[in-house]
Design an enzyme around this catalytic site. Sequence first.
Site, mmCIF file in Angstrom:
data_model
loop_
_atom_site.group_PDB
_atom_site.id
_atom_site.type_symbol
_atom_site.label_atom_id
_atom_site.label_comp_id
_atom_site.label_asym_id
_atom_site.label_seq_id
_atom_site.Cartn_x
_atom_site.Cartn_y
_atom_site.Cartn_z
ATOM 1 N N ASN A 127 26.427 -36.892 -43.450
ATOM 2 C CA ASN A 127 25.846 -37.223 -44.763
ATOM 3 C C ASN A 127 24.664 -38.179 -44.676
ATOM 4 O O ASN A 127 23.693 -38.048 -45.421
ATOM 5 C CB ASN A 127 26.921 -37.759 -45.711
ATOM 6 C CG ASN A 127 27.694 -38.923 -45.132
ATOM 7 O OD1 ASN A 127 27.955 -38.991 -43.938
ATOM 8 N ND2 ASN A 127 28.094 -39.841 -45.987
ATOM 9 N N GLY A 178 34.119 -40.744 -40.785
ATOM 10 C CA GLY A 178 34.339 -39.376 -41.219
ATOM 11 C C GLY A 178 35.599 -39.248 -42.048
ATOM 12 O O GLY A 178 36.065 -40.210 -42.665
ATOM 13 N N GLU A 202 36.253 -45.696 -39.915
ATOM 14 C CA GLU A 202 35.736 -45.809 -41.279
ATOM 15 C C GLU A 202 35.897 -44.437 -41.909
ATOM 16 O O GLU A 202 35.144 -43.499 -41.595
ATOM 17 C CB GLU A 202 34.264 -46.226 -41.260
ATOM 18 C CG GLU A 202 33.681 -46.509 -42.621
ATOM 19 C CD GLU A 202 33.946 -47.918 -43.121
ATOM 20 O OE1 GLU A 202 33.540 -48.216 -44.255
ATOM 21 O OE2 GLU A 202 34.552 -48.717 -42.379
ATOM 22 N N LEU A 203 36.874 -44.303 -42.814
ATOM 23 C CA LEU A 203 37.293 -42.976 -43.254
ATOM 24 C C LEU A 203 36.947 -42.736 -44.721
ATOM 25 O O LEU A 203 36.055 -43.352 -45.266
ATOM 26 C CB LEU A 203 38.786 -42.804 -42.976
ATOM 27 C CG LEU A 203 39.201 -43.109 -41.517
ATOM 28 C CD1 LEU A 203 40.689 -42.920 -41.325
ATOM 29 C CD2 LEU A 203 38.408 -42.277 -40.525
ATOM 30 N N CYS A 250 30.470 -42.077 -48.746
ATOM 31 C CA CYS A 250 31.870 -42.506 -48.830
ATOM 32 C C CYS A 250 32.081 -43.518 -49.942
ATOM 33 O O CYS A 250 33.173 -43.626 -50.491
ATOM 34 C CB CYS A 250 32.319 -43.072 -47.489
ATOM 35 S SG CYS A 250 31.323 -44.440 -46.868
ATOM 36 N N GLU A 253 39.366 -36.589 -51.930
ATOM 37 C CA GLU A 253 37.945 -36.928 -51.846
ATOM 38 C C GLU A 253 37.108 -35.710 -52.229
ATOM 39 O O GLU A 253 37.339 -34.599 -51.753
ATOM 40 C CB GLU A 253 37.584 -37.390 -50.434
ATOM 41 C CG GLU A 253 36.171 -37.918 -50.329
ATOM 42 C CD GLU A 253 35.897 -38.579 -48.981
ATOM 43 O OE1 GLU A 253 35.163 -39.584 -48.948
ATOM 44 O OE2 GLU A 253 36.421 -38.076 -47.969
#
Length: 472
Positions: free
Chosen positions: A134, A207, A229-230, A263, A362
Site C-alpha cells: 500500500n 501486513g 505491525e498488522l 492501516c 479489515e
Amino acid sequence: METIQVRNPRNGQFDYRFVQPEPDALRRRAGELRAAQRDWATRPVESRVAVLQRWKDQLLVHRGAIVEALAIDTGRHLLAQAEFGGTLAAIDRWCAQAPQLVREEEGRSQAQPSITFRSQLVPYPLVGVISPWNFPLTLSLIDAIPALLAGCAVLVKPSEVAPRFVEPLRASIEALPELAAVFDVVVGDGRTGSALVGLVDLVCFTGSVRTGRAVGRAAAEHFIPAFLELGGKDPVIVTETADLELATDVVLRASVLASGQACQSLERVYVQDSLYDRFVARLVEKANAVPINFPDIHAGVVGPLIFDRQADIIAGQIDDALRHGAKVLCGGRVEIHGGGGRWIRPTVVVDVNHSMQLMTDETFGPVMPVMKFRTIDEAVELANFGTYGLSAAVIAGTLEEAEAIARRIDAGAVSLNDGSLTGVMHEAEKNSFKCSGLGGSRMGAAGLMRFFRRKALIRQTGRPATIGMFDE
C-alpha cells in the site's frame, strides 16, 4: 528461475515482470550482508549518519525514476511524491536523533556499591524487513533506516504486488559501496519472504494478521525477535458536542485518503444519536463531491485499488452488509476504468451492526460504515469491540472531552479531534493492542533502540566474595 508478472492497477494489464531469487542466491546475499555488518557496526554512529546523508543525496539524484515507478505501482502520483518526501524526512529525523540515542550507560549497584556496570549496545547483525504494497517505499524503509543507523545490515523484501520502485531504489543504494555492502532489496513473493525469516537475526513485518501470524511462528521456530505491525479496524467516536464540519471533514479524509488503503484508515464510525442524522447527510454530501483520479493521474483524489483481489474483498463485505439490512447511501460499487483498473468511490453505509463483516473485518478501502450510539459508555464498548487495536480517533467539542474518552479505548494510538495522525506523528512511542501487532514500537526512540541487544559489563571495584563467606 521463475518470472513473476505484475499487474498495473490503473489498467489491469500485466506490464512488468521480475525474476524470483533462487534460494541459494538469497542465502549467499544474506551471508555477504552479515559479513560486511561487522565493519559497519564498529563505525561510530556519526560515520553511519554521514553515509545515510550521502544516500539521501543519491535518492534525490534518482527522485524522478523512483516517484514515477511508485506512481505506476500504486496508481497515484501525489502520494508517490509524498512517500519520497517522507523518506527524506525520515532519514534526517533519525540521523539527528541517533547520536543522542546510541549511548552506553554506566551505573552502580545499590546493594553492592563496589560493583559498577557499563552497558554495551550490540546491534543485531542482519535485520529482515518484509513490507506490503500500500505504501511500497515508506514501509520498505520505515524500519530499515533506523536499523542501519543502529549498525545492523538490512535485507528488505517488498511486496510482489508493487515492486517497480525497487530498481531505481537499488540504483541509489549501489551508488554508495559502503551502504550497498550492508543494505539490499530483493523482490520475491511469499516464498522469498518465508526463506528470508530463516536467514536473519530479527524480522520486521508489516501486513495482514494472517500473514503476520505465519511470520511470527517462523520467527519463533528460528528463535529470533519479530516486530509485527498488522491490520486494523480503526474506530472513530463522534460526540454530540463535536463540530459537524470538522467531524465530517476528518472522517472523510481519514477514511478515503489513499483509497482507504492504509492501516490507520478509519473503518468504523460511531456517532452520537443526537448528531447522527445531520452527520450522515453532510458526510454523504461531501463524499459525493470527491472525484476519482481517472483518466488523469494528476487530477482527482481517489486512486485505484492497488491489489486486484482487495476489490473483491471490499465488494464482498458490502454485499454481506446489504444482505443483513444495511443501506449504501453513496458509492458502494466497484468501477472498471482504463480497461481493467478497479476503483471504488467514497462509500457511506448506514444501518450497520457488529454482525456484519464490514464492521468486524479489515476493509482496506474508502468505505465509511456509520452507526449511532446513545451514551459514551456505549460508544467506548462499540469502539473496543473486535480483535483489532491498532489506532482510533475521538472527535468532541473539546480536546479534554476527547482525551477522557480516548483513555478508555484499547488501541495503540488515538487521534484527538483529528484522524489517522499516526501517519504524520513519528515521535510518540506506541504499541499495538490485541491482534494488531506485537513487539516494540517503531515510533519514538524505541524505533531505533529495539535493534540493539544490551550487554551489561559488570565490574567489581573491591575484593570479590570468597567461598568462605558462605560457610553455614
